[in-house]
Scaffold this motif. Structure first.
Motif, mmCIF file in Angstrom:
data_model
loop_
_atom_site.group_PDB
_atom_site.id
_atom_site.type_symbol
_atom_site.label_atom_id
_atom_site.label_comp_id
_atom_site.label_asym_id
_atom_site.label_seq_id
_atom_site.Cartn_x
_atom_site.Cartn_y
_atom_site.Cartn_z
ATOM 1 N N THR A 691 19.499 -4.460 -44.305
ATOM 2 C CA THR A 691 18.944 -3.180 -43.863
ATOM 3 C C THR A 691 17.819 -3.393 -42.862
ATOM 4 O O THR A 691 17.737 -2.711 -41.836
ATOM 5 C CB THR A 691 18.454 -2.380 -45.084
ATOM 6 N N ALA A 692 16.953 -4.368 -43.137
ATOM 7 C CA ALA A 692 15.872 -4.674 -42.199
ATOM 8 C C ALA A 692 16.431 -5.153 -40.865
ATOM 9 O O ALA A 692 15.901 -4.820 -39.797
ATOM 10 C CB ALA A 692 14.950 -5.733 -42.800
ATOM 11 N N GLY A 693 17.504 -5.935 -40.903
ATOM 12 C CA GLY A 693 18.095 -6.467 -39.686
ATOM 13 C C GLY A 693 18.645 -5.376 -38.785
ATOM 14 O O GLY A 693 18.468 -5.418 -37.561
ATOM 15 N N LEU A 694 19.316 -4.379 -39.382
ATOM 16 C CA LEU A 694 19.834 -3.283 -38.566
ATOM 17 C C LEU A 694 18.698 -2.486 -37.937
ATOM 18 O O LEU A 694 18.779 -2.058 -36.777
ATOM 19 C CB LEU A 694 20.733 -2.375 -39.397
ATOM 20 N N ALA A 695 17.627 -2.278 -38.696
ATOM 21 C CA ALA A 695 16.460 -1.591 -38.130
ATOM 22 C C ALA A 695 15.883 -2.390 -36.960
ATOM 23 O O ALA A 695 15.474 -1.809 -35.937
ATOM 24 C CB ALA A 695 15.406 -1.385 -39.213
ATOM 25 N N GLU A 696 15.862 -3.719 -37.095
ATOM 26 C CA GLU A 696 15.332 -4.584 -36.038
ATOM 27 C C GLU A 696 16.186 -4.524 -34.777
ATOM 28 O O GLU A 696 15.685 -4.720 -33.664
ATOM 29 C CB GLU A 696 15.255 -6.026 -36.562
ATOM 30 N N MET A 697 17.473 -4.243 -34.929
ATOM 31 C CA MET A 697 18.362 -4.103 -33.777
ATOM 32 C C MET A 697 18.077 -2.823 -33.000
ATOM 33 O O MET A 697 18.385 -2.725 -31.803
ATOM 34 C CB MET A 697 19.823 -4.121 -34.231
ATOM 35 N N ALA A 712 18.734 -4.584 -29.306
ATOM 36 C CA ALA A 712 19.896 -5.436 -29.604
ATOM 37 C C ALA A 712 21.073 -4.560 -30.012
ATOM 38 O O ALA A 712 21.661 -4.724 -31.077
ATOM 39 C CB ALA A 712 19.543 -6.435 -30.704
ATOM 40 N N LEU A 713 21.417 -3.637 -29.136
ATOM 41 C CA LEU A 713 22.511 -2.713 -29.419
ATOM 42 C C LEU A 713 23.845 -3.381 -29.075
ATOM 43 O O LEU A 713 24.109 -3.700 -27.925
ATOM 44 C CB LEU A 713 22.351 -1.438 -28.589
ATOM 45 N N PRO A 714 24.718 -3.595 -30.077
ATOM 46 C CA PRO A 714 26.011 -4.221 -29.790
ATOM 47 C C PRO A 714 26.995 -3.224 -29.185
ATOM 48 O O PRO A 714 26.835 -2.011 -29.325
ATOM 49 C CB PRO A 714 26.481 -4.689 -31.169
ATOM 50 N N LYS A 715 28.020 -3.740 -28.542
ATOM 51 C CA LYS A 715 29.034 -2.869 -27.931
ATOM 52 C C LYS A 715 29.727 -2.002 -28.979
ATOM 53 O O LYS A 715 30.136 -0.867 -28.692
ATOM 54 C CB LYS A 715 30.060 -3.718 -27.189
ATOM 55 N N ALA A 716 29.851 -2.524 -30.187
ATOM 56 C CA ALA A 716 30.532 -1.768 -31.246
ATOM 57 C C ALA A 716 29.780 -0.494 -31.612
ATOM 58 O O ALA A 716 30.373 0.466 -32.111
ATOM 59 C CB ALA A 716 30.711 -2.641 -32.486
#
Length: 778
Positions: A691-697, A712-716
């Motif tokens: 959860t922390a990692g997605l917030a960091e993205m 760090a927004l992925p193409k997906a």
């Protein structure tokens, strides 16, 4: 950098963005067979795993203070300053193996078994002949577990909540079957090495009591068997309230006859929280005894929503959730991308933190509060070399900063006990926080091996969490009363701990280890201890810097502050780049004994620290990627929590594709059917780290005076929205994006301040007053 050339509006009101939100519900077409398929509920202190078995339902019960032993049971290790001096002499002579042995012999209590334990089980035996159209679900938005099925053409349902305002576990049963519910309900607790640990009795015709004391007959201390025959005492009361039919009891069983609707209310109190815990249990039950299901549900949902609704995340378009959760995991294992599952797991991390850590409770342990064991894996205790910290990584950034309270209150106690350990064992000032501790806040080192149990860096790492909470909240009262005393005690210890490094006269930690790794020394020996390991040096620099910043903010002029200023200037750098471009893990470029180790300790300065950034230290920033690539090429990130850390690392590398690759691997390799993180076995830190990692993205604010949007927004994640993410400086951020580009954002200031907002090469300087918002549409 470019400046934003956009139409913008600064206002004191909030901008009404429209956010689409799909439901956040875990659901299944079959009951749980294994514990790791059960669905968790919790109110911070009291919890359960709901299996959802028609006719033979089973709830495994938990309470967060159920530990054997007591505060004063065990003393410190026997080591003294002379032993430390000998260890340091061994290191100077290149005798690392002797150093390891003496470190464990004198300063560790070696292998320990003293575990958090299950409260027991609630068992149901109803005479449903058949079940079809089955569905079992956990609604993360209401914190309710619902089991539904059809039996003989009639509806049957069961709802379970763990209410924080009413301090109780509540279960409602309903059916349209003309015969109603018919069967028995009882409570029990597993035996401890063959000995009974609790007794269940009927107190009247609708109430059961289970009471007992926690023991650990298979306990260990100093790697030797040690029976622990004392511990926390508890009293659990189960009350049945029926709308129809009859309820009666036998000696230890509730008997339900013909009830079309009835409610069970469970309370539990312990001697850890209350001296008169037995009377407290009566008082708690009396408060809710006459409350209806509707009243209980309403207060539960309202209180829970006050936490959960502080933020929301949407990935992709809002589509019907018509695929069961376990089927979604299987689809990802087959290579599919499932944005709803990614969002669901993010929400689940917030749900689990709300459910296992509340003001007044104990902090979330290695399993949160959900533990079925008498002797749990790793004692389900508090590992302070990443696991406890990772549990709380998502707290501030996802709007749950108030849930840090149990962590800080607990660590305050560990720091206080650590002062005694520092004085008695090392003849030093300040406080040494150990690698592992438990409910009793013990401050001794433990483990029969030096490579994972003899590390002294835990204090500095947990000190980072105090400092980060201040940065997020800007709470000067917290800084003065909680953070500063902790940082001061931790810094005072490291100040006394440092010694000169023989090759250049700089200051280093000694002995020093890199959790939980080993290296091969000049003699070809696999060893753990040396002088000035990268992680220790990075952590000491971090806590020294944060202590000095706190001192300046508070106007604290002390001799320790001046001493640390001087020491910091002469501290051996913790970030040193080897000839191959990687960051050194130890003081020299030793060969690793385990090249793909799950810990990436030597990257602390990058994350969760803030000393390595793309803008400030580009060479070290590039070295981080090489370091990670080497670990991964050699099989790294084999555990769920390690993979979650890699998501955070990837986000800090501003690499959305790398982050999403690790999201895919975590979903496909490290999840149980109920979305619990698989170490394996179950270990909850991976859920929180994810959860922390997605917030960091989505938002980063660790660089001084800067907030990065969608770094760090992925193409997906081509389209999406987020509302309520927090940034350091007490800023709240809402965003929408489409076709991979930011479309709208709002930044709301909780305190007055200046900040630079950065997105895709452009920047904007903001100067906002308290409660002022800046809104923008691209």
């Amino acid at each position: 950098m470019k400046k934003f050339f956009l139409s913008a509006l600064v206002s004191l009101c909030l901008y009404n963005f429209t956010f689409s939100q799909s439901s956040s519900i875990l659901w299944y077409n079959q009951p749980a067979v294994e514990w790791e398929e059960g669905l968790p509920v919790g109110n911070g202190r009291l919890g359960a795993m709901v299996m959802g078995i028609p006719g033979q339902e089973h709830l495994q019960l938990n309470e967060d203070s159920l530990w054997p032993g007591g505060y004063d049971d065990w003393g410190l290790a026997e080591g003294k300053r002379a032993d430390l001096d000998q260890i340091r002499a061994y290191l100077l002579a290149g005798e690392n193996k002797k150093s390891d042995s003496l470190l464990v012999l004198k300063f560790s209590r070696k292998e320990i078994t003293r575990s958090h334990q299950t409260m027991g089980d609630l068992w149901f035996n109803f005479d449903w002949i058949e079940s079809e159209n089955y569905r079992r679900s956990l609604n993360l938005e209401t914190a309710t577990v619902l089991t539904q099925f059809i039996s003989e053409g009639y509806e049957v349902s069961q709802e379970v909540i763990a209410s924080a305002p009413d301090e109780a576990l509540i279960i409602r049963f309903k059916t349209t079957h003309p015969k109603g519910f018919n069967g028995q309900i009882t409570m029990s607790r597993p035996k401890d090495n063959g000995f009974a640990t609790a007794k269940t009795t009927a107190l009247n015709d609708r109430q059961l009591e289970m009471s007992g004391m926690i023991t650990q007959r298979g306990g260990k201390l100093d790697s030797k068997p040690l029976e622990i025959l004392n511990g926390v005492k508890f009293r659990t009361l189960l009350f049945a309230q029926n709308q129809s039919g009859e309820i009666s009891t036998t000696d230890s069983t509730l008997v339900i006859s013909g009830a079309k609707e009835f409610t069970l209310k469970m309370v539990s109190e312990t001697s850890f929280y209350h001296t008169d815990f037995e009377a407290e249990a009566d008082r708690q039950l009396e408060k809710i005894q006459l409350k209806s299901w509707g009243e209980l549900l309403h207060s539960h949902e309202k209180e829970y929503a006050s936490w959960y609704d502080r933020m929301s995340l949407q990935l992709g378009t809002d589509v019907p959730d018509n695929i069961a959760t376990d089927e979604r995991i299987e689809r990802v294992k087959n290579g599919e991308v499932d944005l709803h599952l990614e969002k669901l797991l993010f929400d689940y991390g917030r749900y689990l933190l709300i459910s296992s850590s509340r003001p007044g409770s104990n902090p979330a342990n290695l399993q949160g509060i959900w533990n079925k064991h008498i002797a749990a894996p790793w004692n389900a205790d508090y590992h302070v070399n990443i696991n406890l910290q990772m549990n709380y990584w998502p707290a501030d950034v996802t709007g749950l900063g108030g849930l840090n309270e149990p962590l800080f209150r607990f660590i305050d106690g560990v720091i206080e006990n650590g002062k005694n350990a520092t004085r008695e064992n090392f003849d030093m000032a300040g406080s040494m926080v150990p690698h592992t501790t438990d409910l009793w806040q013990v401050a001794f080192l433990r483990a029969a091996t030096a490579y994972w149990g003899s590390w002294i860096g835990a204090g500095g790492w947990i000190g980072r969490h105090y400092w980060d909470h201040y940065l997020f909240s800007q709470d000067t009262k917290f800084l003065e009363e909680r953070a500063y005393p902790a940082l001061e005690a931790i810094s005072a210890f490291y100040s006394d701990w440092l010694v000169e490094y023989p090759k250049d006269g700089t200051l280093v930690s000694s002995p020093s280890t890199s959790p939980e790794n080993q290296f091969i020394n000049a003699k070809g020996e696999t060893v753990a201890s040396t002088m000035g390991v990268a992680m220790d040096q990075q952590i000491i620099a971090d806590v020294f810097n944060n202590y000095l910043k706190a001192s300046e903010l508070l106007g604290k002029e002390t001799p320790l502050r001046e001493k640390i200023k001087n020491q910091l200037a002469n501290l051996r750098p913790g970030v040193q780049i080897a000839e191959d471009g990687r960051i050194l893990e130890w003081d020299q470029p030793y060969e690793e004994s385990e090249k793909g180790h799950r810990h990436m300790s030597h990257l602390y300065a990058f994350h969760p620290g803030d000393a390595i950034t793309s803008s400030g230290t580009p060479e070290a920033f590039a070295a981080v990627r090489k370091t990670l690539n080497f670990r991964l090429a050699n099989g790294g990130a084999g555990t769920g929590w390690s993979r979650a850390w890699l998501i955070n690392f990837s986000a800090r590398l501003l690499d959305g594709e790398m982050a999403h690759e690790h999201i895919q691997k975590l979903l496909s390799q490290s999840l149980y059917p109920n979305l619990f993180d698989a170490h394996p076995p179950f270990q909850i830190d991976g859920n929180f780290g994810y959860t922390a990692g997605l917030a960091e993205m989505l938002v980063q604010s660790h660089e001084t005076g800067m907030i990065r949007l969608l770094p760090a927004l992925p193409k997906a994640w081509e389209n999406g929205s987020v509302k309520g993410l927090k940034a350091r400086g007490d800023y709240t951020i809402d965003m929408t994006w489409a076709d991979g580009e930011l479309k709208t954002y709002r930044i709301h200031a909780g305190k007055s301040g200046k900040v630079m907002v950065y997105y895709d090469g452009s920047e904007m300087d903001l100067d906002l007053k308290k409660e002022q918002s800046f809104e923008i549409e691209l």
